[in-house]
Scaffold this active site. Structure first.
Site, mmCIF file in Angstrom:
data_model
loop_
_atom_site.group_PDB
_atom_site.id
_atom_site.type_symbol
_atom_site.label_atom_id
_atom_site.label_comp_id
_atom_site.label_asym_id
_atom_site.label_seq_id
_atom_site.Cartn_x
_atom_site.Cartn_y
_atom_site.Cartn_z
ATOM 1 N N CYS A 63 -33.974 10.022 -54.695
ATOM 2 C CA CYS A 63 -32.552 10.007 -54.342
ATOM 3 C C CYS A 63 -32.206 8.630 -53.790
ATOM 4 O O CYS A 63 -33.014 8.010 -53.101
ATOM 5 C CB CYS A 63 -32.253 11.085 -53.297
ATOM 6 N N GLU A 66 -39.752 18.924 -57.055
ATOM 7 C CA GLU A 66 -39.997 20.165 -56.313
ATOM 8 C C GLU A 66 -38.949 21.229 -56.643
ATOM 9 O O GLU A 66 -37.798 20.907 -56.919
ATOM 10 C CB GLU A 66 -39.937 19.906 -54.808
ATOM 11 N N CYS A 95 -37.162 19.065 -48.077
ATOM 12 C CA CYS A 95 -36.923 18.541 -49.417
ATOM 13 C C CYS A 95 -37.614 17.190 -49.588
ATOM 14 O O CYS A 95 -37.433 16.290 -48.782
ATOM 15 C CB CYS A 95 -35.423 18.375 -49.670
ATOM 16 N N CYS A 117 -34.019 27.144 -55.373
ATOM 17 C CA CYS A 117 -33.423 25.855 -55.050
ATOM 18 C C CYS A 117 -33.972 24.822 -56.027
ATOM 19 O O CYS A 117 -35.188 24.625 -56.104
ATOM 20 C CB CYS A 117 -33.749 25.452 -53.618
ATOM 21 N N CYS A 172 -33.810 12.794 -44.284
ATOM 22 C CA CYS A 172 -34.269 13.506 -45.480
ATOM 23 C C CYS A 172 -35.451 12.807 -46.120
ATOM 24 O O CYS A 172 -35.448 11.586 -46.298
ATOM 25 C CB CYS A 172 -33.106 13.608 -46.480
#
Length: 347
Positions: free
Chosen positions: A111, A91, A335, A104, A118
């Protein structure tokens, strides 16, 4: 897998030209085609000899990203879901501010840090991105903005992933963005965020540049931080703050602390007082972020009156504090949220 044309810094392009028996000035021409004219194919680089264009096509891929989805919010925020060569997706977000347009970018597919609030960590880490795959996100965003004559003014490296666990490609991305032969975005208009990879905070402080640093803090004490951010077990809060003080002393630049307010978890007055005492006297800015709702996490957003009270308490300690303006409330703003939806659909 061939490298991407966007992977190379300007000095690396000069070296490549020399190794391929081309004059060095060809490096500047290639950079101009990539970042100023923003071409989509090597054949469009018409002031290069045909043999060089063929060599470039043989040695490099030009386009790392395919546009899978584009979401446009009523507030002007644009969120892209880009497909990569290996079928993964990432993204990138365009945000409009009073001071200009920022992008961004993402540095990893997924991750592994595991922050509990998140969406980026859902599914874990798949792989690191190359410098070119990060660069291409800004180039694609700028191509989108070219249609309305707008320009990217600033960059935040705050998308999915932990930039300091993909350090060299992220730093080369910064160098390419800042290069006067590229998009020439000023160092002070670029900010890199980390969840607290302590060794690379020291390394970043020693880079001798003006690029901003933001720390994802999210807790005023080490016990709560370990529950919210497992990375705190590896790099405890005390070690993180030592690294922050080193950064401040080495660079003389203000440090930003990101603090996501999570209903009933870290948003009470006692947390604000504890945070105020922790950061008092530090040249820093605390950016309060009402947490985005992620269905898989179940956390709730702090009510507005509590957000303002939290800020008031921090102000009483003379800690500079802002409340992040919400972007993209009517699209998949969090995110990793759009990527997670895409993965679920295609799994």
């Amino acid at each position: 897998m061939k490298p991407f044309a966007y992977d190379l810094t300007f000095p690396e392009w000069k070296s490549w030209m020399t190794e391929n028996k081309q004059p060095e000035f060809r490096a500047k021409q290639v950079m101009d085609w990539l970042y100023v004219k923003r071409v989509n194919a090597f054949d469009e680089m018409t002031n290069l000899p045909k043999g060089l264009r063929e060599r470039l096509s043989e040695m490099f891929h030009l386009q790392p990203l395919d546009v899978l989805t584009t979401q446009v919010s009523s507030d002007g925020t644009v969120k892209f879901l880009f497909g990569l060569h290996d079928k993964h997706a990432i993204e990138t977000v365009i945000m409009r501010h009073q001071y200009g347009i920022s992008v961004c970018v993402t540095t990893q597919v997924g991750c592994r840090v595991g922050c509990t609030f998140c969406a980026s960590t859902l599914g874990g880490l798949k792989r690191n991105l190359s410098a070119g795959e990060i660069v291409a996100q800004v180039v694609q965003a700028q191509k989108y903005l070219d249609e309305t004559g707008e320009r990217v003014k600033s960059i935040v490296v705050m998308g999915s992933g932990e930039p300091f666990e993909n350090y060299e490609p992220t730093m080369n991305f910064v160098r390419i963005m800042n290069d006067p032969h590229g998009l020439h975005i000023g160092q002070r208009h670029i900010t890199v965020s980390t969840s607290g990879v302590v060794p690379n905070i020291y390394r970043f402080a020693d880079e001798d540049w003006q690029v901003g640093l933001a720390i994802s803090l999210h807790s005023p004490n080490t016990d709560l931080r370990s529950k919210l951010m497992p990375i705190n077990r590896r790099y405890p809060l005390a070690e993180l703050l030592d690294a922050c003080w080193y950064y401040l002393e080495k660079t003389g630049r203000r440090l930003t602390f990101e603090y996501a307010l999570i209903g009933g978890k870290n948003d009470q007055p006692e947390h604000a007082h504890e945070l105020g005492k922790l950061l008092k006297g530090m040249n820093c800015l605390v950016n309060l972020i009402p947490v985005n709702y992620v269905p898989e996490r179940g956390y709730t957003r702090t009510p507005k009156n509590q957000v303002f009270e939290f800020k008031r308490i921090l102000d009483s300690y003379r800690v500079n504090t802002t409340i992040r303006r919400e972007h993209g409330h009517d699209i998949d703003a969090a995110c990793g949220q759009l990527r997670a939806k895409h993965s679920n659909v295609n799994s």
